[in-house]
Write an enzyme that holds these catalytic residues in place. Structure first.
Site, short mmCIF file in Angstrom:
data_model
loop_
_atom_site.label_atom_id
_atom_site.label_comp_id
_atom_site.label_asym_id
_atom_site.label_seq_id
_atom_site.Cartn_x
_atom_site.Cartn_y
_atom_site.Cartn_z
N SER A 127 -39.28 61.37 17.11
CA SER A 127 -39.17 62.74 17.93
C SER A 127 -38.61 63.79 16.96
O SER A 127 -39.10 65.12 16.96
CB SER A 127 -38.55 62.92 19.15
N GLU A 145 -39.04 64.39 14.03
CA GLU A 145 -39.83 64.88 12.96
C GLU A 145 -40.89 65.82 13.79
O GLU A 145 -41.74 66.60 12.83
CB GLU A 145 -40.72 63.65 12.18
N VAL A 170 -40.66 60.31 22.87
CA VAL A 170 -39.78 59.84 24.01
C VAL A 170 -38.72 59.53 23.44
O VAL A 170 -38.45 58.77 22.62
CB VAL A 170 -40.46 58.57 24.56
N GLY A 192 -25.96 54.05 24.07
CA GLY A 192 -24.74 54.00 24.41
C GLY A 192 -23.96 55.17 23.52
O GLY A 192 -22.68 55.18 23.63
N HIS A 216 -25.92 60.15 20.25
CA HIS A 216 -27.31 60.57 19.63
C HIS A 216 -28.53 61.15 20.71
O HIS A 216 -28.94 62.10 20.11
CB HIS A 216 -27.68 59.19 19.07
N PHE A 247 -44.90 71.03 25.44
CA PHE A 247 -43.73 70.26 25.27
C PHE A 247 -43.90 68.88 25.98
O PHE A 247 -43.78 69.09 27.36
CB PHE A 247 -42.72 71.04 25.99
N ARG A 272 -43.60 58.52 33.99
CA ARG A 272 -43.95 59.95 33.51
C ARG A 272 -45.28 59.86 32.54
O ARG A 272 -45.40 60.85 32.03
CB ARG A 272 -42.79 60.72 33.11
#
Ligand code: RBF
Length: 161
Positions: free
Chosen positions: A58, A60, A81, A86, A89, A114, A128
């Site tokens: 994502s 990029e 996605v 944990g 990031h 988007f 989704r």
């Protein structure tokens, strides 16, 4: 944020628009659903020859969206996605991509749909992604939003008489 309340968009006179879909490759099953939904939407709209480009992740998406926006596309759809892990990031990637796509859209005047899912779990993303049993179809929605906006922009781009 709930997906409830999304509009049923009716989009007309868009067959001649040049549309590019950019799709990341992390989380293959979810991405397959998003890409299928986007291509299905484009087919419904009569846009049968969209450009489909794959990028690694994502992160990029914004740079490719920016370059395409400068190459004459009328609408761009960004699909990706990001799933929380944990470490911090997740926040950095989501914020960077979201800001980047918004900036491309506003700076270039080319609508960028988007279609970035930012989820705590893979189950949320699957729900989704327009897959069998999913409750939402965000790739499909992102295409309608971008193309609808491109049609709106074209309607106000004619010179005044
Ligand atoms: N890219 C995604 O599209 N989805 C992810 O969930 C995702 N998670 C990542 C987690 C970490 C820790 C890192 C370093 C990268 C992740 N990326 C993810 C990849 C990112 O978008 C990009 O492709 C790479 O960082 C290379 O620029």
């Amino acid at each position: 944020m709930s997906g409830k309340g999304a509009p049923e968009l009716s989009v007309k006179n868009c067959q001649d628009l040049r549309v590019a879909v950019i799709a990341a490759q992390w989380h293959e099953k979810v991405m397959d659903g998003l890409v299928d939904g986007a291509l299905r939407a484009l087919h419904e709209l009569g846009i049968d020859e969209p450009t489909l480009l794959r990028v690694p992740g994502s992160w990029e998406l914004p740079v490719v969206a920016k370059v395409l926006a400068g190459r004459g596309y009328d609408a761009i759809v960004a699909l990706g996605v990001v799933i929380r892990g944990g470490t911090p990031h997740f926040e950095y990637v989501c914020e960077g991509v979201t800001r980047g796509l918004a900036q491309v859209s506003v700076d270039t005047g080319v609508p960028v749909g988007f279609g970035l899912l930012t989820c705590d779990t893979e189950e949320q993303a699957v729900d989704r992604a327009g897959l069998e049993g999913s409750t939402e179809d965000k790739g499909h929605e992102a295409v309608y939003a971008a193309v609808s906006t491109a049609v709106t922009l074209r309607s106000v781009s004619e010179p005044w008489h």
